[in-house]
Design an enzyme around this catalytic site. Structure first.
Site, PDB file in Angstrom:
ATOM      1  NE  ARG A 297      -2.537  -1.343   3.866  1.00 36.73           N
ATOM      2  CZ  ARG A 297      -2.313  -1.873   4.923  1.00 36.73           C
ATOM      3  NH1 ARG A 297      -3.672  -1.420   5.323  1.00 36.73           N
ATOM      4  NH2 ARG A 297      -1.852  -2.734   5.379  1.00 36.73           N
TER       5      ARG A 297
ATOM      6  CE  LYS B  41       1.645  -2.417   8.730  1.00 35.99           C
ATOM      7  NZ  LYS B  41       0.614  -3.285   9.252  1.00 35.99           N
TER       8      LYS B  41
ATOM      9  CE1 TYR C 188      -4.591   1.617  10.683  1.00 36.61           C
ATOM     10  CE2 TYR C 188      -3.529   1.227   8.252  1.00 36.61           C
ATOM     11  CZ  TYR C 188      -4.441   1.735   9.237  1.00 36.61           C
ATOM     12  OH  TYR C 188      -5.959   2.029   8.894  1.00 36.61           O
TER      13      TYR C 188
ATOM     14  CG  HIS D 279      -1.226  -1.043  15.100  1.00 41.79           C
ATOM     15  ND1 HIS D 279      -2.146  -1.294  15.968  1.00 41.79           N
ATOM     16  CD2 HIS D 279      -1.051  -0.894  14.290  1.00 41.79           C
ATOM     17  CE1 HIS D 279      -3.381  -1.081  15.172  1.00 41.79           C
ATOM     18  NE2 HIS D 279      -2.005  -0.757  13.525  1.00 41.79           N
TER      19      HIS D 279
ATOM     20  CD  GLU E 249      -2.298   3.008  15.660  1.00 39.20           C
ATOM     21  OE1 GLU E 249      -2.391   2.773  14.651  1.00 39.20           O
ATOM     22  OE2 GLU E 249      -1.169   2.971  16.696  1.00 39.20           O
TER      23      GLU E 249
ATOM     24  CB  VAL F 287     -14.376  -8.282  10.390  1.00 40.07           C
ATOM     25  CG1 VAL F 287     -14.547  -9.727   9.414  1.00 40.07           C
ATOM     26  CG2 VAL F 287     -13.333  -6.957   9.600  1.00 40.07           C
TER      27      VAL F 287
ATOM     28  CG  ASP G  69     -21.910  -8.574  17.733  1.00 38.42           C
ATOM     29  OD1 ASP G  69     -21.270  -8.952  17.385  1.00 38.42           O
ATOM     30  OD2 ASP G  69     -22.047  -8.658  18.634  1.00 38.42           O
TER      31      ASP G  69
ATOM     32  CB  VAL H 148     -14.729 -12.096  18.032  1.00 42.69           C
ATOM     33  CG1 VAL H 148     -15.101 -11.671  20.056  1.00 42.69           C
ATOM     34  CG2 VAL H 148     -16.288 -12.302  17.286  1.00 42.69           C
TER      35      VAL H 148
ATOM     36  CB  VAL I 171     -11.229 -11.720  10.235  1.00 43.42           C
ATOM     37  CG1 VAL I 171     -10.677 -10.521   9.955  1.00 43.42           C
ATOM     38  CG2 VAL I 171     -11.725 -12.284   8.692  1.00 43.42           C
TER      39      VAL I 171
ATOM     40  CG  ASP J 269      -5.824  -8.296  13.569  1.00 44.74           C
ATOM     41  OD1 ASP J 269      -6.840  -8.681  13.732  1.00 44.74           O
ATOM     42  OD2 ASP J 269      -6.157  -6.691  13.861  1.00 44.74           O
TER      43      ASP J 269
ATOM     44  CB  VAL K 281      -3.733 -14.212   5.804  1.00 49.22           C
ATOM     45  CG1 VAL K 281      -2.582 -12.044   5.675  1.00 49.22           C
ATOM     46  CG2 VAL K 281      -3.340 -15.241   4.897  1.00 49.22           C
ATOM     47  CB  ALA K 282      -1.254 -11.310  10.572  1.00 50.18           C
TER      48      ALA K 282
HETATM   49  N1  LIG Z   1      -6.511 -10.568   9.486  1.00 50.36           N
HETATM   50  C1  LIG Z   1      -6.719  -8.317   9.087  1.00 50.36           C
HETATM   51  O1  LIG Z   1      -6.199  -8.650   8.129  1.00 50.36           O
HETATM   52  C2  LIG Z   1      -7.416  -7.625  10.336  1.00 50.36           C
HETATM   53  C3  LIG Z   1      -8.452  -6.705   8.871  1.00 50.36           C
HETATM   54  C4  LIG Z   1      -9.376  -5.947   9.723  1.00 50.36           C
HETATM   55  C5  LIG Z   1      -9.956  -6.267  10.911  1.00 50.36           C
HETATM   56  N2  LIG Z   1      -9.266  -7.032  12.040  1.00 50.36           N
HETATM   57  C6  LIG Z   1      -9.601  -7.668  13.413  1.00 50.36           C
HETATM   58  O2  LIG Z   1     -11.186  -7.523  13.177  1.00 50.36           O
HETATM   59  C7  LIG Z   1     -11.467  -8.326  14.217  1.00 50.36           C
HETATM   60  C8  LIG Z   1     -12.661  -7.760  13.596  1.00 50.36           C
HETATM   61  O3  LIG Z   1     -13.180  -6.082  13.908  1.00 50.36           O
HETATM   62  P1  LIG Z   1     -14.372  -5.230  13.950  1.00 50.36           P
HETATM   63  O4  LIG Z   1     -13.420  -4.478  12.872  1.00 50.36           O
HETATM   64  O5  LIG Z   1     -15.006  -5.966  12.954  1.00 50.36           O
HETATM   65  O6  LIG Z   1     -14.662  -4.984  14.903  1.00 50.36           O
HETATM   66  P2  LIG Z   1     -15.655  -4.540  15.594  1.00 50.36           P
HETATM   67  O7  LIG Z   1     -15.598  -4.238  17.014  1.00 50.36           O
HETATM   68  O8  LIG Z   1     -17.123  -3.935  14.995  1.00 50.36           O
HETATM   69  O9  LIG Z   1     -16.447  -5.707  15.428  1.00 50.36           O
HETATM   70  C9  LIG Z   1     -17.161  -6.860  16.778  1.00 50.36           C
HETATM   71  C10 LIG Z   1     -17.935  -7.417  17.334  1.00 50.36           C
HETATM   72  O10 LIG Z   1     -17.462  -8.811  17.671  1.00 50.36           O
HETATM   73  C11 LIG Z   1     -19.245  -8.303  18.453  1.00 50.36           C
HETATM   74  N3  LIG Z   1     -18.539  -9.775  19.641  1.00 50.36           N
HETATM   75  C12 LIG Z   1     -17.411  -9.625  20.870  1.00 50.36           C
HETATM   76  N4  LIG Z   1     -17.549 -10.476  21.420  1.00 50.36           N
HETATM   77  C13 LIG Z   1     -18.545 -11.183  20.863  1.00 50.36           C
HETATM   78  C14 LIG Z   1     -18.865 -12.789  21.205  1.00 50.36           C
HETATM   79  N5  LIG Z   1     -18.710 -13.134  21.945  1.00 50.36           N
HETATM   80  N6  LIG Z   1     -19.220 -13.688  20.667  1.00 50.36           N
HETATM   81  C15 LIG Z   1     -19.751 -13.108  19.334  1.00 50.36           C
HETATM   82  N7  LIG Z   1     -19.693 -11.642  19.064  1.00 50.36           N
HETATM   83  C16 LIG Z   1     -18.838 -10.951  20.062  1.00 50.36           C
HETATM   84  C17 LIG Z   1     -19.099  -7.398  18.952  1.00 50.36           C
HETATM   85  O11 LIG Z   1     -20.707  -7.346  19.342  1.00 50.36           O
HETATM   86  C18 LIG Z   1     -18.843  -6.270  18.087  1.00 50.36           C
HETATM   87  O12 LIG Z   1     -20.090  -6.740  17.677  1.00 50.36           O
HETATM   88  C19 LIG Z   1     -10.745  -7.261  14.778  1.00 50.36           C
HETATM   89  O13 LIG Z   1      -9.711  -8.402  16.053  1.00 50.36           O
HETATM   90  C20 LIG Z   1      -9.549  -6.795  13.794  1.00 50.36           C
HETATM   91  O14 LIG Z   1      -8.267  -6.631  14.908  1.00 50.36           O
HETATM   92  C21 LIG Z   1      -8.478  -7.471  11.065  1.00 50.36           C
END
Ligand SMILES: NC(=O)c1ccc[n+]([C@@H]2O[C@H](COP(=O)([O-])OP(=O)(O)OC[C@H]3O[C@@H](n4cnc5c(N)ncnc54)[C@H](O)[C@@H]3O)[C@@H](O)[C@H]2O)c1
Length: 400
Positions: A44, A104, A123, A125, A147, A208, A227, A268, A296, A299, A327-328
């Site tokens: 990016r 990054k 970012y 972190h 972030e 997500v 959820d 989650v 997802v 991370d 994949v993180a």
């Molecule tokens: N791997 C990657 O490349 C990548 C990229 C972007 C985001 N992410 C990660 O994805 C994850 C989700 O991000 P997001 O933006 O959707 O977060 P978000 O806060 O929008 O959504 C998280 C949801 O999880 C729910 N939740 C909490 N505990 C729960 C449970 N026990 N059971 C079911 N649902 C539950 C919450 O109520 C919330 O609605 C984060 O860890 C984020 O860092 C990873």
């Protein structure tokens, strides 16, 4: 005589007004630097040619490292025709810029290039890496982290675009790994007439999860979103198509649903904490061989116990016949889309920082103020200070 004096006073007041209006409209001009990302597998770039045009239009100067946009499909010529100047090396960019815009966090070889008072918008972190935190304190730069820029509804506007990309990608990847040659169950998510479509279980209905559910539903799959927030489930129930159902998340329901779902998406998030393990190792034996898990949330430690971070070069592994994709940095695989999505969100903030300078911009915009993490050697973000037991300086004291 009276008329002459009156005219003279009117003239003075007009001159005063013009001067005052100029003061009000006063905007800074700033030198912006865009280095090429050098973290492995990062394609990016922090600014598009369209963004460059906006900076230049306002009188700012943009220096971009040559080939910085190549990985995202933006060539040097496009930046030059938008008004940027190119520089051959990363050292040149850091040396000339008052504000560096990146994607990054800086890596070790960049630490020494960052100067006192230089504004770094990217970012970071910080809380996950102490050497970076220490290096940025020592640099005495102004570190504004994407972030932690936070809106009044507590959403994180500069994280949302990457969650949207990852959520949509989760289904694209999941569908691929469900194919037999990829060791999946051999299920076509949308089915065909006369054949039941695939079943997708989405753990977490945030950004997500919502995007994943939407994509899976669009393909024709049967989708279930879990959820713990009833408010969120009510909303999703209202807006999702008929092939998406919502259920409250608990262990009993998860144990039941994993038995007949083909693709499971972990989405989650518990802010500031490791993701809970909603699927434990012992539960894998209840799933059908070839079921695909896309975690997802990897991370944040992942919400499936058997997940460990993987890379785009080697994205999956198998445990107990279950395909794991973890994949993180999922958005890294689609840099064209990710770069535009990210810069759509960062550009308004970056323009405000350039127009007003970081202090005035952060005083005016509370969202940006929350992005300040380290300023001239002081840690001004509580979470970063707490992570490494460092002295915390309230951000208000440096903005005063
Ligand atoms: N791997 C990657 O490349 C990548 C990229 C972007 C985001 N992410 C990660 O994805 C994850 C989700 O991000 P997001 O933006 O959707 O977060 P978000 O806060 O929008 O959504 C998280 C949801 O999880 C729910 N939740 C909490 N505990 C729960 C449970 N026990 N059971 C079911 N649902 C539950 C919450 O109520 C919330 O609605 C984060 O860890 C984020 O860092 C990873």
């Amino acid at each position: 005589m009276y008329i002459l004096i009156y005219d003279y006073l009117t003239l003075l007041s007009i001159i005063d007004t013009i001067f005052f209006i100029n003061i009000i409209n006063f905007t800074l001009t700033m030198i912006i630097g865009v280095p090429k990302e050098i973290k492995p597998s990062e394609n990016r770039v922090a600014l598009t040619p369209a963004g460059t045009y906006e900076f230049v239009k306002r009188g700012h100067t943009v220096y971009i490292q040559s080939t910085a946009g190549d990985g995202s499909g933006f060539l040097d010529e496009e930046y030059i025709s938008a008004g940027a100047k190119t520089l051959p090396t990363i050292e040149d960019v850091y040396a000339i810029a008052e504000m560096i815009i990146k994607v990054k966090e800086p890596i070790q070889s960049e630490y020494k290039l960052i100067k006192k008072d230089q504004l770094i918008f990217t970012y970071f972190h910080f809380a996950s890496y102490q050497p970076l935190t220490e290096a940025m304190i020592a640099s005495e730069a102004v570190c504004l982290a994407y972030e932690t820029v936070e809106a009044s509804d507590r959403s994180l506007p500069l994280l949302v675009p990457m969650s949207e990309v990852a959520g949509r990608m989760a289904i694209q990847q999941g569908a691929k790994y469900l194919e037999k040659p990829q060791q999946g169950r051999g299920v076509l998510l949308g089915g065909v007439p006369g054949v039941h479509p695939g079943k997708v279980l989405v753990l977490g209905g945030g950004v997500v999860g919502t995007q994943a559910a939407k994509m899976a539903a669009g393909l024709g799959a049967s989708v279930t979103i879990l959820d713990v927030s009833l408010k969120r489930l009510r909303y999703l129930n209202d807006v999702m198509p008929a092939n998406v159902i919502t259920m409250f998340s608990n262990e009993f329901t998860i144990r039941r649903l994993i038995k007949d779902h083909d693709l499971i998406v972990g989405a989650v998030l518990i802010p500031g904490a490791k993701a809970p393990n909603l699927i434990t190792r012992d539960m894998l034996k209840d799933m059908r061989p070839g079921t695909v898990i896309v975690d997802v949330a990897v991370d944040q430690g992942g919400c499936i116990e058997t997940c460990r971070p993987t890379t785009h070069d080697n994205p999956t592994f198998i445990v107990d016949d279950i395909v794991h994709y973890c994949v993180a940095n999922m958005p890294g695989a689609v840099p064209y889309t990710s770069t535009i999505a990210l810069t759509n969100a960062t550009l308004p903030y970056a323009l405000q920082l350039a127009d007003q300078g970081w202090k005035a911009a952060c005083n005016e915009n509370k969202e940006l103020k929350l992005g300040l993490n380290i300023v001239n050697g002081k840690v001004v973000y509580q979470g970063v200070a707490d992570a490494f037991n460092l002295e915390y300086t309230p951000v208000e004291s440096i903005l005063a």
